[in-house]
Design a protein around this motif. Structure first.
Motif, PDB file in Angstrom:
ATOM      1  N   LEU A 197      -1.258  13.667   4.509  1.00 58.93           N
ATOM      2  CA  LEU A 197      -0.506  12.228   4.056  1.00 58.93           C
ATOM      3  C   LEU A 197       0.129  12.450   2.685  1.00 58.93           C
ATOM      4  O   LEU A 197      -0.597  13.195   1.747  1.00 58.93           O
ATOM      5  N   PRO A 198       1.214  11.717   2.219  1.00 57.35           N
ATOM      6  CA  PRO A 198       1.862  12.189   0.983  1.00 57.35           C
ATOM      7  C   PRO A 198       0.903  11.292  -0.056  1.00 57.35           C
ATOM      8  O   PRO A 198       0.431  10.110   0.475  1.00 57.35           O
ATOM      9  N   ASP A 199       0.743  11.382  -1.301  1.00 58.47           N
ATOM     10  CA  ASP A 199       0.339  10.801  -2.008  1.00 58.47           C
ATOM     11  C   ASP A 199       1.248   9.903  -3.109  1.00 58.47           C
ATOM     12  O   ASP A 199       0.834   9.258  -4.014  1.00 58.47           O
ATOM     13  N   VAL A 200       2.463  10.155  -2.935  1.00 60.71           N
ATOM     14  CA  VAL A 200       3.627   9.576  -3.911  1.00 60.71           C
ATOM     15  C   VAL A 200       4.543   8.757  -2.678  1.00 60.71           C
ATOM     16  O   VAL A 200       5.045   9.619  -1.764  1.00 60.71           O
ATOM     17  N   LEU A 201       4.770   7.686  -2.815  1.00 55.89           N
ATOM     18  CA  LEU A 201       5.496   6.909  -2.135  1.00 55.89           C
ATOM     19  C   LEU A 201       6.706   6.457  -2.469  1.00 55.89           C
ATOM     20  O   LEU A 201       6.647   5.715  -3.494  1.00 55.89           O
ATOM     21  N   PRO A 202       7.985   6.322  -1.748  1.00 53.98           N
ATOM     22  CA  PRO A 202       9.112   5.569  -2.379  1.00 53.98           C
ATOM     23  C   PRO A 202       9.122   4.117  -2.265  1.00 53.98           C
ATOM     24  O   PRO A 202       8.447   3.660  -1.191  1.00 53.98           O
TER      25      PRO A 202
END
Length: 510
Positions: A296-301
């Motif tokens: 899963l990503p750790d930076v989200l828009p």
């Protein structure tokens, strides 16, 4: 010079005037002692005052006649004592009012005064000015209302204006608003209903002020990785929906003010008659399992803002949480005399136990994945039937944390048999997504994090009682204590169990 805030509002008719007065009632009740009402004859001063009185009295049919002839009218309401005065027929100014006993009548009362200009020196201090005027000849029912706050109400008026403007931009200005609930935090929720039947939830969560620095020059919230604005909620809601989970859709938000307008997922939970609904708990864990198996990503828009970086659930965060037990809970069970040496040993033992946790591959840890925050959505399919509504404190941590949050639910008794069934179900789902899933290692982490979470919650519930005057959470202490004893029985926590037995023996008398 006292603080001031001004706001001009156009309303279409008397009904909208009354609605505005009712909306202002909480602000006036909490921060204002004098409200002055100015405007030409027929501008709506009495209509505004009547609606305000009815809102404060919580009685929409209360008779509230104009005091033009009686000059003063008193009301005893659940909110406060109210004096409604009309000074139109006062010719002698302050002296005439003094002779009438006006000062005595206003004692310990909220004062609503029409025609305050008849005695201007009496109403020059902290107050809320309401000025009503006719908007235009072609719209005889429309009014322009100017509201000017002097003193401590100014900040509240600014916030009120910001809220109304937010709802206007979102297309929900005509919605009725009904308080839904608060929670253990400072967040407030309201149900909004538009005339067309549409419904939404308004979350009001202003940025939390930093507390005093307690370590490394940082406050507790920063060390514990707690959300301080609504930005994490907005980011995680979109991210969770992108992963197939039923987080609420975000209709609108104001990051600076702390307002989020979101989808109302309903009130159907995962508990009935104070007990878990097993099938719904099973489905909730089935929703977590594939999520935990993904990268899963750790930076989200975040639209309109910079990207959001999910913080790590690091050793400092996990340790500052268990220390809540020493600060708030220990004295409650006769452990107030714990020595500084024993406290240091407690922290060191937890540090040793948690190192392996923080070294494991992380996933999204929602942190509050338990019954109060799960909504059942029977019209959806599969795991989408589980709605998730509290995730702003999401961190990058071990997957066992959210599992134990539900299987050892702090607010509901989860029988041992059901807990084992839930764990088995989760393990099967994990293996379906990842054949290399190591259940033995997971079980070890599950015990460690179960004990860590129980330790933290005991401290939080004691703090809610002692500091925040919310004793309703104390009813859950015996349940959480039992979870803690259960977790401490794992061999990985033998030294910690010995510490608890030696320093908090009352925990083991149950």
């Amino acid at each position: 010079m006292s603080e001031e805030a001004e706001w001009l509002i156009d309303v279409a008719d008397e009904a909208q005037t009354a609605e505005l007065a009712a909306r202002l009632a909480p602000l006036i009740r909490d921060t204002v002692r004098v409200v002055t009402l100015s405007g030409d004859l027929g501008a709506g001063k009495t209509a505004f005052a009547r609606a305000l009185i009815r809102a404060l009295a919580q009685d929409p049919t209360l008779e509230a006649p104009s005091p033009t002839f009686t000059l003063m009218q008193l009301y005893e309401t659940p909110a406060c004592r109210i004096l409604h005065a009309d000074l139109y027929r006062i010719a002698g100014g302050e002296a005439e009012l003094e002779a009438m006993g006006f000062e005595e009548a206003t004692e310990d009362a909220l004062v609503l005064v029409e025609w305050p200009e008849r005695a201007p020196s009496l109403f020059a201090g902290e107050r809320l000015e309401v000025r009503l005027s006719f908007a235009a000849p072609e719209t005889p029912d429309a009014r322009r209302i100017g509201i000017l706050a002097h003193g401590k109400a100014a900040g509240r008026l600014k916030a009120f204006r910001t809220m109304r403007e937010f709802l206007e931009r979102a297309g929900w200005a005509d919605a009725t608003r009904e308080y839904l609930q608060g929670d253990a935090s400072s967040r407030v929720y309201e149900v909004l209903r538009r005339p067309d039947g549409a419904q939404a939830i308004l979350m009001i969560s202003p940025a939390r002020p930093d507390g005093p620095p307690i370590r490394y020059g940082k406050p507790y919230s920063a060390i514990a990785r707690l959300a301080e604005t609504v930005k994490p909620f907005v980011a995680m809601a979109d991210a969770l929906r992108g992963q197939g989970l039923s987080a609420p859709q975000i209709y609108a938000y104001d990051l600076s003010a702390g307002f989020v307008l979101l989808e109302d997922l309903g009130r159907d939970g995962v508990v009935a008659s104070g007990a878990p609904i097993a099938d719904r708990y099973l489905e909730a864990l089935a929703a977590l399992a594939p999520l935990h198996a993904r990268r899963l990503p750790d930076v989200l828009p975040v639209e309109g803002s910079t990207p959001y970086h999910i913080p790590p659930y690091d050793l400092d965060a996990l340790l500052i949480e268990v220390e809540l037990l020493l600060e708030w809970y220990a004295a409650r069970v006769g452990g107030g005399g714990i020595s500084s040496g024993s406290k240091a040993t407690f922290v060191n033992l937890w540090r040793q136990a948690l190192i392996e946790i923080v070294m494991s591959a992380p996933t999204w840890t929602l942190r509050d994945f338990h019954s109060p925050n799960l909504i059942w959505l029977p019209d959806r399919q599969g795991t989408a039937r589980v709605g998730v509504i509290d995730f702003q404190d999401t961190v990058l941590g071990h997957p066992a944390y959210d599992v134990v949050s539900l299987t050892q639910d702090a607010r509901v008794d989860v029988p041992d048999e059901l807990e084992m069934r839930l764990l088995g179900h989760y393990a099967r789902k994990r293996r379906e997504a990842d054949p290399l899933f190591d259940m033995a290692a997971f079980a070890r982490a599950y015990a460690i994090l179960g004990a860590q979470r129980a330790t933290k919650i005991l401290g939080i519930f004691a703090r809610l009682d002692q500091r925040d005057h919310k004793p309703q959470y104390l009813v859950h202490l015996p349940r959480v204590e039992s979870y803690l004893r259960k977790g401490l029985r794992h061999p990985a926590l033998a030294d910690l169990e010995a510490w608890y037995v030696a320093n908090l023996p009352a925990l083991f008398h149950a």
